[in-house]
Write a protein that holds these residues in place. Structure first.
Motif, mmCIF file in Angstrom:
data_model
loop_
_atom_site.group_PDB
_atom_site.id
_atom_site.type_symbol
_atom_site.label_atom_id
_atom_site.label_comp_id
_atom_site.label_asym_id
_atom_site.label_seq_id
_atom_site.Cartn_x
_atom_site.Cartn_y
_atom_site.Cartn_z
ATOM 1 N N ALA A 165 0.838 -1.201 0.000
ATOM 2 C CA ALA A 165 0.000 0.000 0.000
ATOM 3 C C ALA A 165 0.872 1.250 0.000
ATOM 4 O O ALA A 165 1.902 1.311 0.674
ATOM 5 C CB ALA A 165 -0.928 -0.003 1.205
ATOM 6 N N ARG A 166 0.456 2.239 -0.739
ATOM 7 C CA ARG A 166 1.200 3.491 -0.819
ATOM 8 C C ARG A 166 0.435 4.677 -0.243
ATOM 9 O O ARG A 166 0.995 5.767 -0.124
ATOM 10 C CB ARG A 166 1.559 3.780 -2.281
ATOM 11 N N SER A 167 -0.819 4.467 0.108
ATOM 12 C CA SER A 167 -1.624 5.580 0.620
ATOM 13 C C SER A 167 -2.830 5.035 1.362
ATOM 14 O O SER A 167 -3.152 3.835 1.275
ATOM 15 C CB SER A 167 -2.101 6.471 -0.533
ATOM 16 N N ALA A 168 -3.510 5.919 2.071
ATOM 17 C CA ALA A 168 -4.744 5.533 2.743
ATOM 18 C C ALA A 168 -5.789 5.063 1.735
ATOM 19 O O ALA A 168 -6.595 4.169 2.026
ATOM 20 C CB ALA A 168 -5.276 6.716 3.552
ATOM 21 N N ASP A 169 -5.776 5.641 0.534
ATOM 22 C CA ASP A 169 -6.751 5.238 -0.477
ATOM 23 C C ASP A 169 -6.568 3.780 -0.876
ATOM 24 O O ASP A 169 -7.543 3.098 -1.230
ATOM 25 C CB ASP A 169 -6.624 6.128 -1.722
ATOM 26 N N ASP A 170 -5.335 3.270 -0.814
ATOM 27 C CA ASP A 170 -5.119 1.855 -1.129
ATOM 28 C C ASP A 170 -5.831 0.961 -0.113
ATOM 29 O O ASP A 170 -6.401 -0.080 -0.478
ATOM 30 C CB ASP A 170 -3.626 1.540 -1.148
ATOM 31 N N TYR A 171 -5.824 1.352 1.141
ATOM 32 C CA TYR A 171 -6.540 0.590 2.165
ATOM 33 C C TYR A 171 -8.042 0.657 1.920
ATOM 34 O O TYR A 171 -8.757 -0.349 2.053
ATOM 35 C CB TYR A 171 -6.194 1.114 3.557
ATOM 36 N N GLY A 204 -2.113 3.398 6.233
ATOM 37 C CA GLY A 204 -1.505 4.416 5.390
ATOM 38 C C GLY A 204 -0.816 5.535 6.111
ATOM 39 O O GLY A 204 -0.394 6.509 5.466
ATOM 40 N N SER A 205 -0.641 5.411 7.447
ATOM 41 C CA SER A 205 0.013 6.492 8.175
ATOM 42 C C SER A 205 0.530 5.987 9.512
ATOM 43 O O SER A 205 -0.078 5.118 10.131
ATOM 44 C CB SER A 205 -0.951 7.654 8.413
ATOM 45 N N LYS A 210 -4.455 10.311 11.680
ATOM 46 C CA LYS A 210 -4.709 10.075 10.257
ATOM 47 C C LYS A 210 -5.206 8.652 10.017
ATOM 48 O O LYS A 210 -6.126 8.436 9.205
ATOM 49 C CB LYS A 210 -3.435 10.336 9.458
ATOM 50 N N THR A 214 -8.938 7.204 8.356
ATOM 51 C CA THR A 214 -9.059 6.187 7.308
ATOM 52 C C THR A 214 -9.951 5.040 7.765
ATOM 53 O O THR A 214 -10.825 4.571 7.021
ATOM 54 C CB THR A 214 -7.669 5.652 6.927
#
Length: 387
Positions: A165-171, A204-205, A210, A214
């Motif tokens: 995963a590279r971001s919260a959106d990936d989760y 993602g964090s 943050k 998410t």
């Protein structure tokens, strides 16, 4: 007759210790609680067949299932094939799959027995995890198996997802995809990196605030598919913050093995349900305490549960991921298995002084169900260490 034995201490000395505690009796029938209480259960090795304990540990299925009957008899639901069962630390997906199958079948023989089963992505080798779709397909396989066997899933935190995963959106993408497919509501799983360092930065964090946003976004996007969320961060303030912001109908399950007593009791507005590894180790005490709470006997609840907290904090002390050794140690002392061996030889993850401290605290918390047997077995372990 007072039982006494010689125990080592962290300062290098050995001194007499006399037991003072007494066993908690078992109820005549499974009690009813006013909190949902899942005990995350361990597995029992079979040392007579264990030729490769690191990569293919042998499991004593009879003893493993007998321990589940013990928990059901005390009123608990079971969280099956979770990290307490050494998922990813000795028990792989093949072993977990067999554990889930057997436990679900066994539950059907016990009136009122209930369990939820851990489903993750631990069949994925690190080099085989390249993109989010790999993670999605792994979750689909495991949750699909649980539901095909007639079970409900706990969607375990994924090391593979944390890697790719590279971001919260990936989760949000992965969880949204999986939750859209499940037949039953699932329990989400927020496991801190103190339990598994490979989960650092989950959601993602590395910032709790943050990560919380998410998690809440995922839950709000999928409220009709989420029964609740288990949070294991060993920080009661963070759990309370999550708890008060969950949407109506979504439950908070404490996985805080440091602060569970106060979180389960709660306040005038909110409380946590429980999904705890420590309940495996202190099951009779936890059952009695929860029975008091269900009857509105708050002080009696505290009187029984609070002495178990120092014991739990010792078992779950850093490095926390090795807490399973203390849980199985107590199962051995209390006669639930005939030996102190674990998948992957995990009993070696803690030293003899740690086990001596657990013995003292278990006695003081009234957690030694068979004091004479526990003393005999502790003495035999001390002899192995030359003491």
């Amino acid at each position: 007759m007072t039982l006494t034995l010689k125990l080592p201490s962290a300062n290098g000395t050995i001194s007499d210790y006399s037991l003072t505690g007494g066993p908690i009796g078992k109820p005549s029938s499974p009690p009813v609680f006013n909190r949902i209480a899942y005990a995350a259960a361990h597995v029992v090795s079979d040392p007579m067949r264990d030729t490769n304990p690191w990569t293919a540990p042998a499991i004593d299925w009879d003893a493993t299932m007998a321990f589940r009957h013990h928990l059901w008899s005390l009123g608990f639901k079971i969280a099956e094939a979770m990290d307490t069962a050494q998922r990813g630390m000795g028990v792989d997906w093949a072993g977990a799959r067999e554990l889930i199958r057997r436990s679900l079948a066994e539950s059907r023989t016990v009136p009122g027995a209930d369990l939820a089963c851990g489903a993750g992505t631990d069949q994925l080798a690190p080099d085989d995890t390249k993109i989010l779709q790999d993670v999605i397909e792994a979750y689909e396989t495991q949750i699909g198996f649980v539901e095909a066997e007639g079970g409900r899933a706990v969607m375990m935190a994924s090391r593979a997802l944390a890697r790719v995963a590279r971001s919260a959106d990936d989760y949000r993408t992965v969880y949204g995809d999986i939750l859209s497919q499940t037949r039953e509501k699932v329990v989400l799983h927020w496991l801190g990196d103190m339990f598994d360092p490979q989960l650092a930065g989950y959601w993602g964090s590395s910032s709790f605030d943050k990560a919380l946003e998410t998690v809440l976004a995922i839950i709000n996007d999928n409220k009709n598919k989420v029964e609740g969320i288990k949070i294991s961060l060993l920080d009661n303030r963070k759990e309370v913050e999550l708890r008060k912001r969950l949407p109506e109908g979504v439950l908070c399950f404490t996985g805080d093995d440091f602060n569970y007593a106060e979180l389960i009791e709660g306040d005038s507005e909110r409380y946590s349900h429980a999904l705890l590894g420590i309940f495996d180790a202190v099951a009779p005490s936890a059952s009695k305490a929860l029975s008091h709470l269900a009857r509105g006997e708050t002080q009696a609840f505290r009187d029984v549960i609070e002495p178990t907290v120092p014991l739990s904090r010792k078992i779950f002390e850093a490095p926390t991921q090795y807490y399973k050794a203390g849980v199985v140690f107590l199962a051995w002392l209390n006669g639930h298995q005939t030996h102190f061996t674990m998948p992957a030889g995990m009993q070696s993850a803690r030293g003899i002084v740690h086990y001596a401290d657990i013995f003292r605290l278990a006695d003081q918390a009234n957690v030694l169900d068979k004091p004479e047997l526990a003393t005999q077995r502790m003495n035999s372990l001390l002899q192995v260490y030359g003491l």
